[in-house]
Design an enzyme around this catalytic site. Structure first.
Site, PDB file in Angstrom:
ATOM      1  CD  GLN A 284     -21.869 -16.662   2.300  1.00  0.00           C
ATOM      2  OE1 GLN A 284     -22.632 -17.212   3.088  1.00  0.00           O
ATOM      3  NE2 GLN A 284     -21.787 -17.031   1.013  1.00  0.00           N
ATOM      4  CB  VAL A 285     -15.005 -13.908   3.842  1.00  0.00           C
ATOM      5  CG1 VAL A 285     -13.827 -13.363   3.040  1.00  0.00           C
ATOM      6  CG2 VAL A 285     -15.368 -12.953   4.962  1.00  0.00           C
TER       7      VAL A 285
ATOM      8  CB  SER B 109     -24.135 -14.618  13.169  1.00  0.00           C
ATOM      9  OG  SER B 109     -23.432 -13.480  13.636  1.00  0.00           O
TER      10      SER B 109
ATOM     11  CB  ALA C 185     -19.798 -18.617   7.068  1.00  0.00           C
TER      12      ALA C 185
ATOM     13  CG  ASP D  35     -17.352  -8.945  17.967  1.00  0.00           C
ATOM     14  OD1 ASP D  35     -17.336  -9.607  19.028  1.00  0.00           O
ATOM     15  OD2 ASP D  35     -17.965  -9.318  16.959  1.00  0.00           O
TER      16      ASP D  35
END
Length: 569
Positions: A203-204, A200, A198, A352
């Protein structure tokens, strides 16, 4: 319904989060993870009227923004609550700082200021946690900005790195049906209710494709984001603009502007799928980079289905050591991958690259010390670097390597419009070294005296100058610097034997290659033409000189590591 806590091999460790449907019901106290009492500190009478006007303005802001966010009036109360939390915390903090800064003549002023930093950071942390959504992501970003924010702020926000929401299975199922017109069972024969990771924004879940039986990772956006993203962005901009009004020397509005550009891109998973496939195709031709990017099967704006490929975080040193994976080689591979993205022709830049978006997997089929894969996830935030900027940035780094100050100044202006007045600060910002070292020899080890000099300079007003400087440079350069900072952090967490000096050498190699390729591109016609041959030999000899210098120094670092000597910092 609340989701359980998980530890993610894909993203970040998560804490429970409660969906809007459950918030309407009376939940036990232990489910109310983000409830807190309102501030009880008394407000001076002289400030009360101003505070009431400010709070009213905040409510008006929230109500006005709500019109663009959601037409459903039943959410108006929640919108006002979110707005008032931000606005009240903002102006309590502003008032706290104004009172503290007036005491700058007192003997214990530094202690007073540190205490003010800590109070304001804690208030802000409570607000970020209560509002959730993109405020968690904002806090995570701010926690890593230790070069701009006081340590009390960064340290207070560190817990947000592990506080990511988990949306309920029911809310995910409802979102998928809404976005695709079909239930999850139409696509997957198995779909694990508990997410494997998960973050921000998403989620996976692990799943199995119904038609083929293929194992996949399904990335789904938190359903509540659509409801509040526009309001939260407006509140973020309002907060930074208010800070700029009261403290003009701390102008961080460029952070809000960057979020307004970046966040919509990160929330578009179809775009992320395209970025992932583009990066996957690019790295197929880069033989020395052990990159694995999961194949994307299909994607929509809030749903992304990709190959299930798992690994371990780069800072899982126990996993690396137990599988005979050399930390120095992992560090070098990460440096090559991200320098390829910065300097490679038409390369996409992943902006990122934190520890939750990268995994290391043991791969014994790769020969020698390169017995691992680097798996890259989360391709939502990408940028394309203009070729002129790539080349000027490469020349800037080669000038740094040569300690050639006139050329450093020239290319700093070409890259970011940096004047001579601000050049020393810019040179320190991009290298992380004191300017006196940059002018002399950036390859020499960092001394305790140098670290103290940098810390003292930031405390003597240089921080304000740095904030103003970063607000003026091109946004894409900010993301390049952010990528460099994050990869430097990855390297530090690996605790390598050779230290960060080797990653600098790899950067210099890519910079040299970029300049060499530009010079070859300028040749017209055959090398048999005398002028072309002379130009080629000049470019080749300059490139080889850099390569020899870097190879010699890299051999020196390896010898130090073999002899058990300390890493060159």
């Amino acid at each position: 319904m609340s989701g359980p806590s998980v530890i993610s091999p894909f993203l970040r460790r998560a804490i429970p989060w409660t969906c809007r449907r459950c918030q309407r019901q009376a939940l036990p106290p232990n489910r109310r993870a983000f409830t807190t009492k309102p501030p009880t500190n008394p407000i001076p009478k002289t400030r009360k009227r101003r505070r009431i006007l400010v709070a009213s303005g905040g409510l008006v802001l929230g109500g006005a923004t709500l019109v663009t966010v959601n037409d459903d009036a039943k959410h108006a109360v929640t919108a006002v609550q979110r707005s008032s939390r931000v606005v009240s915390t903002l102006f309590i903090n502003i008032n706290d700082y104004r009172k503290t800064l007036k005491r700058d003549q007192e003997e214990n002023y530094q202690d007073l200021l540190k205490a003010c930093h800590l109070r304001c950071a804690k208030r802000t942390l409570r607000t970020l946690e209560m509002n959730g959504s993109i405020f968690i992501k904002l806090g995570q970003h701010l926690s890593s900005m230790n070069y701009l924010l006081p340590g009390e702020w960064c340290d207070t926000f560190i817990p947000l790195q592990d506080k990511c929401p988990v949306s309920s299975y029911e809310s995910i199922e409802e979102m998928v049906r809404k976005d695709t017109g079909h239930p999850l069972s139409e696509y997957f024969s198995e779909f694990e209710i508990t997410p494997i990771g998960a973050a921000s924004l998403a989620q996976v879940h692990h799943a199995v494709v119904k038609e083929t039986g293929q194992e996949v990772a399904v990335k789904v956006q938190h359903p509540a984001l659509d409801e509040w993203a526009k309001l939260d962005l407006a509140l973020t901009r309002f907060s930074f603009e208010s800070l700029k009004y009261w403290f003009p020397e701390y102008d961080l509005t460029w952070l809000a502007e960057e979020m307004e550009v970046s966040l919509p891109q990160e929330l578009d998973f179809y775009r992320e799928g395209q970025n992932a496939m583009r990066a996957r195709e690019y790295f197929k031709t880069v033989r020395h980079a052990p990159v694995v990017i999961p194949n994307v099967l299909w994607a929509k704006r809030r749903i992304l289905v990709m190959d299930y490929v798992s690994g371990h975080r780069p800072d899982d040193l126990e996993y690396l050591d137990s599988h005979g994976i050399d930390r120095d080689e992992v560090s070098a591979a990460l440096a090559r991958i991200f320098n390829e993205m910065i300097f490679g022709t038409n390369a996409p830049l992943h902006c990122d690259p934190h520890g939750g978006n990268i995994a290391i997997r043991h791969n014994p089929s790769r020969p020698g010390k390169g017995n691992f894969d680097v798996i890259m996830y989360d391709h939502g935030l990408y940028r394309d670097i203009p070729m002129t900027l790539r080349r000027s940035y490469a020349k800037l780094w080669l000038a740094v390597l040569d300690a050639d100050e006139p050329k450093m100044r020239k290319y700093a202006y070409d890259v970011a419009g940096i004047s001579d007045e601000h050049f020393p600060l810019f040179a320190s910002a991009i290298t992380g070294r004191d300017f006196s070292v940059v002018k002399e020899n950036i390859a020499k080890p960092r001394s305790t005296e140098e670290k103290d000099t940098i810390s003292e300079a930031l405390g003597d007003g240089m921080l304000e100058q740095l904030i103003q400087l970063l607000g003026k440079v091109p946004r894409v350069l900010l993301l390049i610097l952010k990528t460099n900072d994050l990869t430097r952090s990855l390297d530090e967490n690996l605790h390598t034997r050779q230290g960060p000096a080797r990653t600098f050498l790899i950067l210099a190699r890519y910079a040299s290659r970029t300049v060499y390729e530009e010079q070859l591109e300028g040749l017209r016609g055959t090398l048999l033409w005398p002028s072309n041959l002379v130009a080629f030999l000049r470019a080749w000899s300059a490139h080889i000189r850099v390569e020899l210098r870097l190879s010699t120094y890299e051999t020196y670092l390896k010898m130090r590591a073999m002899l058990g000597m300390d890493a060159v910092l």
